[in-house]
Design an enzyme around this catalytic site. Structure first.
Site, short mmCIF file in Angstrom:
data_model
loop_
_atom_site.label_atom_id
_atom_site.label_comp_id
_atom_site.label_asym_id
_atom_site.label_seq_id
_atom_site.Cartn_x
_atom_site.Cartn_y
_atom_site.Cartn_z
N CYS A 83 0.97 -0.97 0.26
CA CYS A 83 -0.39 -0.17 0.34
C CYS A 83 0.95 1.18 -0.26
O CYS A 83 0.45 2.16 -0.53
CB CYS A 83 -0.65 0.53 1.35
N HIS A 122 -2.43 1.19 7.17
CA HIS A 122 -2.87 1.22 6.35
C HIS A 122 -3.19 2.24 5.22
O HIS A 122 -3.54 3.85 5.78
CB HIS A 122 -4.13 0.41 5.65
N ASP A 139 -7.75 4.44 -3.05
CA ASP A 139 -6.77 3.82 -2.76
C ASP A 139 -6.61 2.49 -3.40
O ASP A 139 -7.55 1.98 -4.01
CB ASP A 139 -7.74 3.03 -1.38
#
Length: 285
Positions: A83, A122, A139
């Site tokens: 991520c 995250h 995202d």
């Protein structure tokens, strides 16, 4: 904190992205303007174009989040990333295209047991179209079948049919002064399933440097010990966990296969996930 307040204080990555190389990598060739349609299509192209993978931590190193290193690895090196890498790259691309970006951090709640409190690890972001009334949650770095394919408006109850997936945003109670949001994905046969929860507190690049180091090097981090690779295609979602390859069709049906050994893992990474590793690379068994 309101969404307007958060978006007005966007944290922009430093300049210098090779936008041509980025757009070529994700196979996108539209008009380079900061519009809602460009945001949607670039996000989707990135989600389909660059695989999720944690191979650097498995091989004993923390990935660099420097933009030049991300370009070398994800754009020119035949690799994916997790991520921090994926969303740092997307944030830089969207900033270059003229969007206003606010970086955020979420707690992953997918798979958590009752009462479990996980740390915020995250990376995600808000992206605002200049002059637009509402920012979008963007995202491309959540390695799961419930990951977003397209950005979703930051509106309580907003539902997104990012074909073939469905997502929604809800407000959830928590102990704290800031409003908490939760992204949920609709799972065939199970209904809405929580993915992660976040507030609109802005994060900065140094925050992710610390979190990235922890996730990549902490002996208790699962990302250090087992291969996690994901790829979404127009037809299915591919997942490699250790030596277990799972193909999830858009109707929810799943097929699993245990790969024979490290050589077959490397073959599947190259052929099915499009990930090229240097000659002689050996992954832990």
């Amino acid at each position: 904190m309101t969404s307007d307040h958060a978006a007005d204080h966007g944290r922009r990555p430093g300049p210098g992205l090779d936008l041509d190389a980025y757009l070529a990598r994700i196979g996108w060739s539209g008009e380079r303007r900061p519009t809602a349609e460009v945001l949607r299509s670039v996000h989707r192209a990135h989600a389909l174009g660059i695989p999720f993978e944690n191979l650097d931590p498995v091989l004993g190193r923390a990935p660099s989040l420097a933009l030049a290193d991300l370009e070398a690895k994800l754009l020119r090196g035949g690799r994916g990333g997790y991520c921090y890498e994926q969303n740092t790259l997307l944030a830089a691309a969207l900033t270059t295209l003229g969007f206003e970006i606010t970086l955020l951090c979420a707690r992953v709640v997918l798979g958590a047991g009752p009462g479990d409190v996980r740390p915020r690890t995250h990376m995600l972001m808000l992206a605002r179209v200049p002059g637009g009334p509402t920012p979008y949650l963007a995202d491309v770095g959540f390695g799961a079948t419930g990951s977003l394919l397209e950005p979703i408006p930051l509106v309580a109850g907003a539902e997104l049919h990012d074909t073939p997936r469905r997502h929604r945003l809800v407000n959830t109670p928590h102990d704290g002064p800031l409003e908490q949001w939760e992204l949920q994905a609709h799972t065939v046969g199970q209904g809405w399933e929580s993915q992660y929860a976040f507030t609109l507190e802005p994060f900065e690049a140094p925050d992710y440097e610390v979190i990235n180091w922890h996730i990549a090097t902490n002996p208790r981090s699962p990302f250090q010990h087992q291969v996690y690779v994901q790829r979404t295609t127009p037809d299915a979602h591919l997942s490699l966990t250790g030596r277990t390859l799972t193909v999830t069709a858009h109707d929810g049906t799943r097929e699993e296969r245990l790969l024979a050994d490290g050589d077959e893992v490397l073959h599947v990474l190259a052929v099915d996930f499009g990930i090229r590793l240097p000659p002689g690379t050996r992954l832990p068994e």
